[in-house]
Design an enzyme around this catalytic site. Structure first.
Site, short mmCIF file in Angstrom:
data_model
loop_
_atom_site.label_atom_id
_atom_site.label_comp_id
_atom_site.label_asym_id
_atom_site.label_seq_id
_atom_site.Cartn_x
_atom_site.Cartn_y
_atom_site.Cartn_z
N TYR A 139 15.81 -15.11 112.93
CA TYR A 139 14.79 -16.01 113.47
C TYR A 139 13.73 -16.30 112.41
CZ TYR A 139 10.59 -17.44 115.97
OH TYR A 139 9.45 -18.10 116.36
N ALA A 140 13.20 -15.25 111.80
CA ALA A 140 12.17 -15.43 110.77
C ALA A 140 12.71 -16.21 109.58
CB ALA A 140 11.65 -14.06 110.32
#
Length: 341
Positions: free
Chosen positions: A155-156
């Site tokens: 996600y990051a």
């Protein structure tokens, strides 16, 4: 204040809903893009959209950001002055289970937004990044001028890639872009997969709450209305090329070759998770049982935002305390789910 047309992606989502509501209240036109996925309860998303549809200035477009033809049609029809990209496959932990969903929404979808801003030029592209981009960096508070090169989750990584993609497009096609690293957003109409929502649901049901890292966590909890005030003010101030930028010692949050910047939007306070829980217990009038668990993969023990760039650019700094914000959330939760005090 001049009235403008905004394209906002993710208007059925938590932050997108609040931003659209704020801008519509100010008299702007909002074209809301959202596919209304079933990542969490669709009825909550539909309720948010129902509130937005009460405004004459709201236009709903239920499309997939990964569908270029549909995205292009929206920009061609409405010619927005400002685009705010908040749509994403959210959730740090879910990225461990369904990684491909993140690439489709957060990378392919964002590429289509960039292409739309290229072919139908906007005054400003504003887009959501995340405090998770800081990853393994433990220098507190997090400053956008420092390293964010070691993300710990997919996600990051996808959100960090958005910052790099935006820089490239801002350089090549000269439209201004601002990336916003959000810090643990909470408040009314929040996401059911976020801690405050889950804690409240479990406490009211008499179930123990899961507390990770045995409670030894700290977060920069940021009230959603502080977030959207920050977004709206940033949208009014597009960046320009940084004439003081040094290519031999480059500042990562501005650029000497593109009208580009990245800022933090957080509460600029590092709060203990257990204090957050204690306030929730006080507001609910119920003492919780705790299920103490180890740290989850990809999680970090603490986050803390330096928001000096946000304040310098806009004159605004988030200010709502967790005591006030959690109280507002509890009031909303009981009202929405018709729970008697």
């Amino acid at each position: 204040m001049a009235k403008k047309t905004y394209v906002i992606t993710g208007t059925a989502g938590f932050i997108g809903y609040h931003l659209a509501d704020l801008l519509l209240t100010q008299g702007h036109q909002v074209v809301g893009i959202d596919i209304v996925s079933d990542y969490y309860e669709v009825s909550l998303k539909e309720a948010r959209l129902a509130n937005l549809k009460k405004f004459d200035g709201f236009v709903e477009k239920r499309i997939d950001l990964a569908d270029w033809d549909a995205v292009e049609a929206v920009f061609k029809e409405h010619n927005p002055e400002i685009c705010v990209n908040l749509a994403a496959q959210a959730g740090v932990r879910y990225s461990l289970e369904n990684p491909r969903a993140y690439l489709r929404s957060n990378v392919d979808g964002f590429l289509n937004i960039l292409e739309a801003c290229r072919h139908y030029p906007v005054e400003h592209l504003v887009y959501a990044s995340t405090s998770s981009a800081y990853g393994a960096n433990t220098s507190m508070p997090f400053k956008v001028s420092e390293s964010a090169e070691h993300p710990l989750t997919l996600y990051a990584t996808t959100k960090k890639s958005n910052e790099l993609m935006a820089h490239t497009y801002s350089h090549l096609f000269r439209f201004p872009s601002t990336g916003m690293r959000f810090f643990t957003v909470y408040g009314p109409w929040g996401r059911p997969d976020m801690a405050l929502f889950m804690f409240t649901k479990d406490i009211l049901a008499g179930r123990p709450i899961n507390v990770f890292n045995n409670g030894d966590m700290k977060r920069d909890f940021t009230y959603v209305k502080d977030i959207v005030q920050g977004i709206s003010k940033l949208a009014d101030v597009p960046p320009s090329i940084d004439t003081d930028w040094d290519a031999t010692n480059p500042n990562p949050n501005t650029s000497g070759v593109a009208p580009y910047r990245v800022v933090n939007i957080g509460n600029s306070r590092c709060e203990k998770l257990m204090r957050y829980i204690e306030i929730l217990e006080e507001k609910l009038g119920i003492k919780a049982d705790y299920n103490m668990l180890p740290m989850q993969d990809g999680d970090v023990p603490a986050t803390w935002a330096d928001v000096s760039e946000l304040t310098e650019i806009t004159g605004y700094a988030p200010s709502i305390t967790i005591e006030e914000g959690i109280g507002h959330f509890v009031d909303w939760y009981k009202s929405y789910y018709k729970i008697n005090s």
